[in-house]
Design a protein around this motif. Structure first.
Motif, PDB file in Angstrom:
ATOM      1  N   LEU A   1      42.066   2.202  43.318  1.00  0.00           N
ATOM      2  CA  LEU A   1      40.964   1.323  42.925  1.00  0.00           C
ATOM      3  C   LEU A   1      41.260   0.624  41.598  1.00  0.00           C
ATOM      4  CD1 LEU A   1      37.820   3.486  43.776  1.00  0.00           C
ATOM      5  CD2 LEU A   1      38.699   1.504  45.039  1.00  0.00           C
ATOM      6  N   GLU A   2      41.885   1.338  40.680  1.00  0.00           N
ATOM      7  CA  GLU A   2      42.235   0.729  39.403  1.00  0.00           C
ATOM      8  C   GLU A   2      43.270  -0.381  39.595  1.00  0.00           C
ATOM      9  OE1 GLU A   2      43.077   2.293  34.952  1.00  0.00           O
ATOM     10  OE2 GLU A   2      44.400   3.148  36.484  1.00  0.00           O
ATOM     11  N   ARG A   3      44.242  -0.148  40.488  1.00  0.00           N
ATOM     12  CA  ARG A   3      45.239  -1.190  40.763  1.00  0.00           C
ATOM     13  C   ARG A   3      44.571  -2.429  41.358  1.00  0.00           C
ATOM     14  NH1 ARG A   3      48.149   3.507  42.027  1.00  0.00           N
ATOM     15  NH2 ARG A   3      47.763   3.360  44.256  1.00  0.00           N
ATOM     16  N   ILE A   4      43.554  -2.224  42.196  1.00  0.00           N
ATOM     17  CA  ILE A   4      42.799  -3.354  42.745  1.00  0.00           C
ATOM     18  C   ILE A   4      42.077  -4.093  41.614  1.00  0.00           C
ATOM     19  CG2 ILE A   4      40.800  -3.990  44.160  1.00  0.00           C
ATOM     20  CD1 ILE A   4      41.692  -1.733  46.097  1.00  0.00           C
ATOM     21  N   ALA A   5      41.441  -3.342  40.719  1.00  0.00           N
ATOM     22  CA  ALA A   5      40.696  -3.951  39.610  1.00  0.00           C
ATOM     23  C   ALA A   5      41.595  -4.806  38.729  1.00  0.00           C
ATOM     24  CB  ALA A   5      40.018  -2.864  38.778  1.00  0.00           C
ATOM     25  N   TYR A   6      42.853  -4.399  38.579  1.00  0.00           N
ATOM     26  CA  TYR A   6      43.794  -5.157  37.743  1.00  0.00           C
ATOM     27  C   TYR A   6      44.590  -6.192  38.524  1.00  0.00           C
ATOM     28  CZ  TYR A   6      42.789  -2.042  33.852  1.00  0.00           C
ATOM     29  OH  TYR A   6      42.160  -1.352  32.847  1.00  0.00           O
ATOM     30  N   GLY A   7      44.248  -6.373  39.814  1.00  0.00           N
ATOM     31  CA  GLY A   7      44.892  -7.395  40.623  1.00  0.00           C
ATOM     32  C   GLY A   7      46.301  -7.059  41.065  1.00  0.00           C
ATOM     33  N   LYS A   8      46.684  -5.793  40.988  1.00  0.00           N
ATOM     34  CA  LYS A   8      48.038  -5.387  41.374  1.00  0.00           C
ATOM     35  C   LYS A   8      48.189  -5.238  42.880  1.00  0.00           C
ATOM     36  CE  LYS A   8      48.942  -3.121  36.983  1.00  0.00           C
ATOM     37  NZ  LYS A   8      49.259  -1.870  36.307  1.00  0.00           N
ATOM     38  N   VAL A   9      47.090  -4.931  43.563  1.00  0.00           N
ATOM     39  CA  VAL A   9      47.067  -4.867  45.029  1.00  0.00           C
ATOM     40  C   VAL A   9      45.767  -5.500  45.494  1.00  0.00           C
ATOM     41  CG1 VAL A   9      48.550  -2.807  45.232  1.00  0.00           C
ATOM     42  CG2 VAL A   9      46.075  -2.540  45.071  1.00  0.00           C
ATOM     43  N   PRO A  10      45.742  -6.065  46.697  1.00  0.00           N
ATOM     44  CA  PRO A  10      44.513  -6.724  47.176  1.00  0.00           C
ATOM     45  C   PRO A  10      43.460  -5.700  47.612  1.00  0.00           C
ATOM     46  CG  PRO A  10      46.208  -6.819  48.860  1.00  0.00           C
ATOM     47  CD  PRO A  10      46.850  -6.214  47.649  1.00  0.00           C
ATOM     48  N   PRO A  11      42.185  -6.069  47.529  1.00  0.00           N
ATOM     49  CA  PRO A  11      41.117  -5.167  47.962  1.00  0.00           C
ATOM     50  C   PRO A  11      41.279  -4.694  49.415  1.00  0.00           C
ATOM     51  CG  PRO A  11      40.194  -7.038  46.792  1.00  0.00           C
ATOM     52  CD  PRO A  11      41.651  -7.324  46.981  1.00  0.00           C
ATOM     53  N   GLU A  12      41.834  -5.562  50.257  1.00  0.00           N
ATOM     54  CA  GLU A  12      42.007  -5.206  51.677  1.00  0.00           C
ATOM     55  C   GLU A  12      42.934  -4.000  51.845  1.00  0.00           C
ATOM     56  OE1 GLU A  12      43.068  -8.552  50.605  1.00  0.00           O
ATOM     57  OE2 GLU A  12      40.918  -8.943  50.611  1.00  0.00           O
ATOM     58  N   SER A  13      43.721  -3.681  50.826  1.00  0.00           N
ATOM     59  CA  SER A  13      44.644  -2.542  50.928  1.00  0.00           C
ATOM     60  C   SER A  13      43.898  -1.222  51.100  1.00  0.00           C
ATOM     61  CB  SER A  13      45.563  -2.481  49.708  1.00  0.00           C
ATOM     62  OG  SER A  13      44.810  -2.250  48.522  1.00  0.00           O
ATOM     63  N   LEU A  14      42.626  -1.181  50.730  1.00  0.00           N
ATOM     64  CA  LEU A  14      41.831   0.038  50.940  1.00  0.00           C
ATOM     65  C   LEU A  14      41.659   0.350  52.417  1.00  0.00           C
ATOM     66  CD1 LEU A  14      38.981  -0.120  48.284  1.00  0.00           C
ATOM     67  CD2 LEU A  14      40.874   1.497  48.412  1.00  0.00           C
ATOM     68  N   LEU A  15      41.659  -0.680  53.248  1.00  0.00           N
ATOM     69  CA  LEU A  15      41.502  -0.460  54.686  1.00  0.00           C
ATOM     70  C   LEU A  15      42.654   0.359  55.251  1.00  0.00           C
ATOM     71  CD1 LEU A  15      40.214  -3.993  55.732  1.00  0.00           C
ATOM     72  CD2 LEU A  15      38.872  -1.921  55.276  1.00  0.00           C
ATOM     73  N   ASP A  16      43.812   0.263  54.627  1.00  0.00           N
ATOM     74  CA  ASP A  16      44.984   0.996  55.095  1.00  0.00           C
ATOM     75  C   ASP A  16      44.948   2.474  54.731  1.00  0.00           C
ATOM     76  OD1 ASP A  16      46.017  -1.419  56.058  1.00  0.00           O
ATOM     77  OD2 ASP A  16      47.113  -1.812  54.197  1.00  0.00           O
ATOM     78  N   VAL A  17      44.098   2.865  53.794  1.00  0.00           N
ATOM     79  CA  VAL A  17      44.083   4.255  53.336  1.00  0.00           C
ATOM     80  C   VAL A  17      42.746   4.964  53.595  1.00  0.00           C
ATOM     81  CG1 VAL A  17      45.890   3.882  51.607  1.00  0.00           C
ATOM     82  CG2 VAL A  17      43.482   3.560  50.970  1.00  0.00           C
ATOM     83  N   GLN A  18      41.893   4.364  54.403  1.00  0.00           N
ATOM     84  CA  GLN A  18      40.588   4.974  54.678  1.00  0.00           C
ATOM     85  C   GLN A  18      40.730   6.388  55.251  1.00  0.00           C
ATOM     86  OE1 GLN A  18      37.167   2.054  55.800  1.00  0.00           O
ATOM     87  NE2 GLN A  18      38.951   1.426  56.989  1.00  0.00           N
ATOM     88  N   GLU A  19      41.585   6.548  56.237  1.00  0.00           N
ATOM     89  CA  GLU A  19      41.736   7.862  56.860  1.00  0.00           C
ATOM     90  C   GLU A  19      42.364   8.871  55.902  1.00  0.00           C
ATOM     91  OE1 GLU A  19      43.740   9.876  60.794  1.00  0.00           O
ATOM     92  OE2 GLU A  19      43.200   7.759  60.856  1.00  0.00           O
ATOM     93  N   LEU A  20      43.354   8.439  55.143  1.00  0.00           N
ATOM     94  CA  LEU A  20      44.038   9.318  54.196  1.00  0.00           C
ATOM     95  C   LEU A  20      43.054   9.941  53.214  1.00  0.00           C
ATOM     96  CD1 LEU A  20      46.701  10.424  52.976  1.00  0.00           C
ATOM     97  CD2 LEU A  20      46.812   8.317  51.624  1.00  0.00           C
ATOM     98  N   TYR A  21      42.115   9.151  52.717  1.00  0.00           N
ATOM     99  CA  TYR A  21      41.159   9.630  51.721  1.00  0.00           C
ATOM    100  C   TYR A  21      39.784   9.932  52.304  1.00  0.00           C
ATOM    101  CZ  TYR A  21      44.788   8.031  48.577  1.00  0.00           C
ATOM    102  OH  TYR A  21      45.983   7.846  47.940  1.00  0.00           O
ATOM    103  N   ASP A  22      39.664   9.933  53.627  1.00  0.00           N
ATOM    104  CA  ASP A  22      38.398  10.218  54.306  1.00  0.00           C
ATOM    105  C   ASP A  22      37.260   9.376  53.716  1.00  0.00           C
ATOM    106  OD1 ASP A  22      36.664  11.438  56.145  1.00  0.00           O
ATOM    107  OD2 ASP A  22      36.129  13.031  54.735  1.00  0.00           O
ATOM    108  N   THR A  23      37.541   8.110  53.509  1.00  0.00           N
ATOM    109  CA  THR A  23      36.557   7.178  52.964  1.00  0.00           C
ATOM    110  C   THR A  23      36.534   5.948  53.851  1.00  0.00           C
ATOM    111  OG1 THR A  23      36.932   7.985  50.720  1.00  0.00           O
ATOM    112  CG2 THR A  23      35.897   5.825  50.936  1.00  0.00           C
TER     113      THR A  23
END
Length: 164
Positions: free
Chosen positions: A129-151
């Protein structure tokens, strides 16, 4: 229902000065204990939100309950279709599978202790989330890790109405 038997044999002690801090300003996270340090029993963090700041957008966890304890201030919490206003000393526990979100109430600060049980390795999620806030990765990248973090991100009309 299954019983989670934690597998750790020493106390977990985290001094406030040793906790990893992410963010600052309107939203600060202090990473206290992750699942690996508690033998899977829980993961916990402290979130400080200033002046009505948003915390987490609506989401759910399929395998974990999430506990919110208000250390200070006033927060709004989504629990299913209900938006609850909680103040200092209030506790809200959201069961697995129920949509939830949190934020400081409009114009207020909130200091919240959050516990997820059973634990899920979440520290790297917050770093993401911090990397997203600093523009290092796009917000859509969270969709790729939903299962990993059960979120799993959801939408909520009651939450949107309460926050606008």
């Amino acid at each position: 229902m299954s019983l989670i038997v934690p597998t750790f044999d020493d106390s977990v002690i985290v001094r406030s000065t040793d906790a990893e801090t992410i963010g600052g300003g309107p939203t600060t996270l202090r990473l206290l204990a992750d699942s690996s340090s508690t033998g899977g029993a829980l993961s916990t963090q402290r979130v400080t939100l200033l002046d009505g700041a948003n915390g987490a957008a609506p989401h759910r966890h399929s395998r974990s309950a999430e506990l919110f304890y208000l250390l200070d201030g006033t927060a709004q919490l989504l629990s299913g279709d209900r938006v609850v206003t909680a103040g200092r000393g209030d506790l809200v526990v959201v069961p697995p599978g129920l949509d939830h979100a949190f934020a400081a109430a409009a114009g207020e600060n909130a200091d919240i202790l959050i516990v997820i049980t059973p634990g899920v390795e979440r520290f790297e999620y917050f770093r993401h989330l911090e990397r997203i806030a600093y523009g290092k990765v796009p917000p859509e990248s969270l969709l790729d890790v939903q299962e990993l973090y059960d979120t799993y991100f959801t939408g909520s009309e009651p939450w949107t109405a309460a926050r606008t």
